[in-house]
Write a protein that holds these residues in place. Structure first.
Motif, short mmCIF file in Angstrom:
data_model
loop_
_atom_site.label_atom_id
_atom_site.label_comp_id
_atom_site.label_asym_id
_atom_site.label_seq_id
_atom_site.Cartn_x
_atom_site.Cartn_y
_atom_site.Cartn_z
N ALA A 333 10.02 -18.40 11.83
CA ALA A 333 9.94 -17.13 11.10
C ALA A 333 9.42 -17.40 9.69
CB ALA A 333 11.31 -16.46 11.03
N VAL A 334 8.70 -16.42 9.15
CA VAL A 334 8.20 -16.48 7.77
C VAL A 334 8.54 -15.18 7.08
CG1 VAL A 334 6.12 -16.53 6.33
CG2 VAL A 334 6.34 -18.11 8.25
N TYR A 335 9.15 -15.29 5.90
CA TYR A 335 9.56 -14.14 5.09
C TYR A 335 8.44 -13.81 4.11
CZ TYR A 335 12.87 -11.21 2.47
OH TYR A 335 13.53 -10.15 1.87
N ILE A 336 8.01 -12.53 4.10
CA ILE A 336 6.85 -12.12 3.30
C ILE A 336 7.28 -11.01 2.35
CG2 ILE A 336 4.44 -11.39 3.38
CD1 ILE A 336 4.48 -12.11 6.40
N PRO A 337 7.68 -11.33 1.11
CA PRO A 337 8.05 -10.28 0.14
C PRO A 337 6.80 -9.59 -0.41
CG PRO A 337 8.27 -12.46 -0.85
CD PRO A 337 7.88 -12.69 0.57
N LEU A 338 6.85 -8.25 -0.47
CA LEU A 338 5.69 -7.46 -0.90
C LEU A 338 6.01 -6.65 -2.14
CD1 LEU A 338 4.34 -6.11 2.52
CD2 LEU A 338 3.76 -8.25 1.34
N ASN A 339 4.94 -6.14 -2.73
CA ASN A 339 5.02 -5.29 -3.92
C ASN A 339 4.57 -3.89 -3.53
OD1 ASN A 339 3.93 -3.92 -6.39
ND2 ASN A 339 4.59 -5.81 -7.39
N GLU A 340 5.42 -2.88 -3.79
CA GLU A 340 5.08 -1.53 -3.35
C GLU A 340 3.86 -0.97 -4.07
OE1 GLU A 340 8.58 0.80 -3.96
OE2 GLU A 340 8.20 1.10 -6.09
N ALA A 341 3.69 -1.31 -5.35
CA ALA A 341 2.53 -0.81 -6.09
C ALA A 341 1.23 -1.41 -5.56
CB ALA A 341 2.69 -1.13 -7.58
N CYS A 342 1.28 -2.68 -5.19
CA CYS A 342 0.08 -3.33 -4.65
C CYS A 342 -0.26 -2.76 -3.28
CB CYS A 342 0.31 -4.83 -4.55
SG CYS A 342 0.53 -5.63 -6.16
N TRP A 343 0.76 -2.57 -2.44
CA TRP A 343 0.49 -2.00 -1.11
C TRP A 343 -0.06 -0.59 -1.22
CZ3 TRP A 343 0.83 -4.00 3.87
CH2 TRP A 343 0.67 -3.07 4.89
N LEU A 344 0.52 0.22 -2.11
CA LEU A 344 0.09 1.62 -2.25
C LEU A 344 -1.18 1.76 -3.08
CD1 LEU A 344 3.59 3.26 -2.84
CD2 LEU A 344 2.23 3.31 -0.74
N GLY A 345 -1.60 0.69 -3.75
CA GLY A 345 -2.82 0.75 -4.56
C GLY A 345 -2.69 1.66 -5.76
N LEU A 346 -1.58 1.58 -6.47
CA LEU A 346 -1.37 2.43 -7.65
C LEU A 346 -2.35 2.07 -8.75
CD1 LEU A 346 2.52 2.72 -7.67
CD2 LEU A 346 0.81 4.18 -6.56
N PRO A 347 -2.65 3.01 -9.67
CA PRO A 347 -3.76 2.85 -10.61
C PRO A 347 -3.70 1.60 -11.49
CG PRO A 347 -3.03 5.13 -10.58
CD PRO A 347 -2.05 4.36 -9.76
N TYR A 348 -2.51 1.12 -11.81
CA TYR A 348 -2.45 -0.03 -12.72
C TYR A 348 -2.65 -1.38 -12.00
CZ TYR A 348 2.47 -0.21 -11.16
OH TYR A 348 3.63 -0.27 -10.42
N VAL A 349 -2.86 -1.35 -10.70
CA VAL A 349 -3.11 -2.59 -9.95
C VAL A 349 -4.61 -2.82 -9.85
CG1 VAL A 349 -2.80 -3.79 -7.75
CG2 VAL A 349 -0.98 -2.31 -8.64
#
Length: 550
Positions: A333-349
């Motif tokens: 198994a591999v644990y993959i922590p994500l960033n909600e702003a990066c996934w959603l493509g928010l303007p400051y990313v």
């Protein structure tokens, strides 16, 4: 079709009351009937109901036993949503017990809901017994205990005509729906055929059709057993059927059977994961194989932090060769922590790393892991919320650090989007929020756990709108029927009240996530009602250039 495969399981085998000559004890049924009805599938979980009738006498104490057909069928839950019927399963044998004071009435069915895992094939349960008495084929007619005083008018509908008695009967017996084949495949097709009285079967023709291709004649057989073969088939889906002809020219076709031919490499793909009481099970979606699956993941860092700071996405290799090396070392198994702003493509990313490029990178990595038998665990790690209280890592409202609880709006948007992209893959596990720590701002332990479960007003001390684990789980499982993890307090290390405040899962697929407070402390607590998944690399392991403990 996959989500609505209906079948009726009925096994009968008991004497009906009135035919018995020996008076049984009060605990014995004088007869019984059982039907097991599959209603729908949600991901790799089958939901349905068991209909039980005691014929001739009420049963104050009762035990129902039956045999499932496949090892991939593991009971997850029996009973109502909030009241579980006592049950146990050993191999394929299932035993249900009545609750104290739970009387089976005479000559009226009791409907018991169930949820169980399923693989590629959904079988027919057999050998039903009620208090040791084998049960009848189908439920006999029963009278409603409370007839409607003012019945509404009914309309007479003409019955549809039955099958033409002069036409032959034909049925495909091999292969069955869900039988696995691997390219280049040879599929042996077999059928039974029966002519009308006074006639003879002259021949049976077999046909097949691939995806986007024309229907082809596979062969003709004039003697039973009627068979044909289809050779050298590449990967893809195929439809098979048979046509029987008699000596007077009458003809009838069989029901079609759909089968799939897989690439040989697909044998290795990760199993679907499902919660079965206090364990996680791996259920193969291809072959008949199932077993408890312990997940002790390595952590793939980078995607939670680098993109939001304009530094890329990963902090090490994630290509096919890197994934193959992990599989070669036995990583499960591999644990993959994500960033909600990066996934959603928010303007400051940075656009190079957020939104579609980010989603494509994560999705491709998840698929590479699945393909070699590794279970991906996708987690929401960095979220929105301006938190300035005790233990604050940053004072920025944006998702540039770990916050104590998920944001009420952005977390829902994140999981709805993740679900539409990855939610249909039962081999992927999802962690709702990797490191909750509302207890650093809330001194009262009961209120901290209430905040964790319910969010909203119970989390007012955090200073931003919070969604609790219960609502987040319910909303997320609209898009993701698979296993959802809920990390405990103190950044995931505290599970002391997890079972008291556990979020309810309508798919019975909720598990606890635990993170060691000290690197190397690899002794997670045990829970009686749910599995515990360690979501940090434990013990510390350094895979060169790829992973590090978080």
């Amino acid at each position: 079709m996959r989500n609505r495969i209906g079948y009726l399981v009925t096994v009968a085998l008991a004497a009906v009351s009135g035919l018995l000559t020996v008076t049984p004890p009060a605990s014995a049924a004088s007869g019984c009937a059982v039907e097991m009805q599959h209603r729908y599938s949600s991901g790799a979980v089958s939901h349905g109901e068991i209909r039980v009738m005691s014929v001739g006498r009420p049963l104050p104490d009762w035990t129902l036993r039956f045999q499932l057909q496949y090892v991939t069928e593991q009971i997850k839950h029996v009973g109502g949503r909030f009241a579980e019927q006592p049950w146990e399963q050993h191999g394929k044998q299932v035993t249900l017990h009545g609750l104290p004071g739970d009387v089976l009435p005479a000559d009226f069915p009791v409907f018991i809901e169930y949820a169980m895992t399923r693989g590629a094939k959904l079988g027919n349960a057999t050998a039903f017994t009620l208090n040791g008495i084998t049960c009848a084929t189908v439920l006999p007619p029963w009278a409603s205990p409370s007839p409607t005083p003012n019945p509404t008018p009914s309309w007479t509908v003409s019955p549809s005509p039955g099958p033409d008695p002069d036409r032959p009967l034909v049925e495909l017996t091999r292969p069955e729906v869900g039988d696995p084949f691997f390219a280049p495949a040879t599929i042996t097709v077999e059928a039974t055929a029966k002519a009308a009285p006074g006639r003879q079967i002259s021949r049976v023709e077999f046909f097949g059709r691939g995806e986007g291709s024309e229907r082809v004649l596979l062969g003709t057989d004039t003697t039973a057993p009627y068979t044909a073969q289809w050779r050298a088939l590449p990967a893809g889906g195929y439809v098979l059927d048979a046509w029987a002809y008699d000596n007077e020219g009458a003809v009838r076709n069989s029901l079609s059977v759909i089968v799939r031919v897989y690439e040989p490499s697909e044998r290795r793909q990760a199993p679907n994961i499902s919660v079965v009481r206090d364990k996680l099970w791996g259920i193969s979606p291809i072959i008949e194989a199932a077993a408890p699956r312990r997940l002790a993941p390595l952590t793939r860092t980078g995607a939670e932090s680098r993109c939001v700071h304009g530094q890329g996405i990963w902090d090490g290799p994630v290509d096919t060769n890197a994934v193959a090396r992990l599989a070669g070392r036995g990583v499960k198994a591999v644990y993959i922590p994500l960033n909600e702003a990066c996934w959603l493509g928010l303007p400051y990313v940075d656009r190079r790393y957020g939104g579609e490029p980010y989603q494509q990178e994560v999705t491709a990595y998840v698929h590479r892991l699945r393909a070699v038998g590794i279970t991906p665990i996708v987690a929401l790690a960095w979220s929105h919320g301006r938190y300035t209280g005790p233990g604050a890592i940053c004072r920025d409202e944006r998702a540039v650090c770990a916050k104590p609880m998920p944001h009420a709006t952005y977390a829902l948007d994140f999981w709805a989007s993740v679900g539409s992209t990855l939610g249909s893959f039962g081999a992927v596990v999802f962690d709702l929020f990797s490191t909750p720590y509302p207890d650093r701002a809330i001194d009262d332990p009961a209120l901290s756990w209430t905040c964790w479960r319910d969010g909203e007003q119970a989390c007012s001390a955090l200073g931003y709108p919070v969604i609790g684990m219960q609502k987040l789980l319910i909303e997320t499982q609209r898009h993701i029927p698979g296993v959802m993890l809920a990390s405990g307090l103190d950044g995931g290390n505290d599970l002391s009240q997890w079972e008291t405040y556990r979020p309810f899962s309508g798919t019975y697929n909720a598990a606890a996530a635990w993170r060691p407070a000290t690197p190397g402390d690899c002794r997670p607590p045990t829970l009686t009602q749910a599995p515990v998944v360690v979501t940090a690399t434990c013990p510390p392991r350094n895979i060169r250039g790829s992973f590090r403990p978080r």
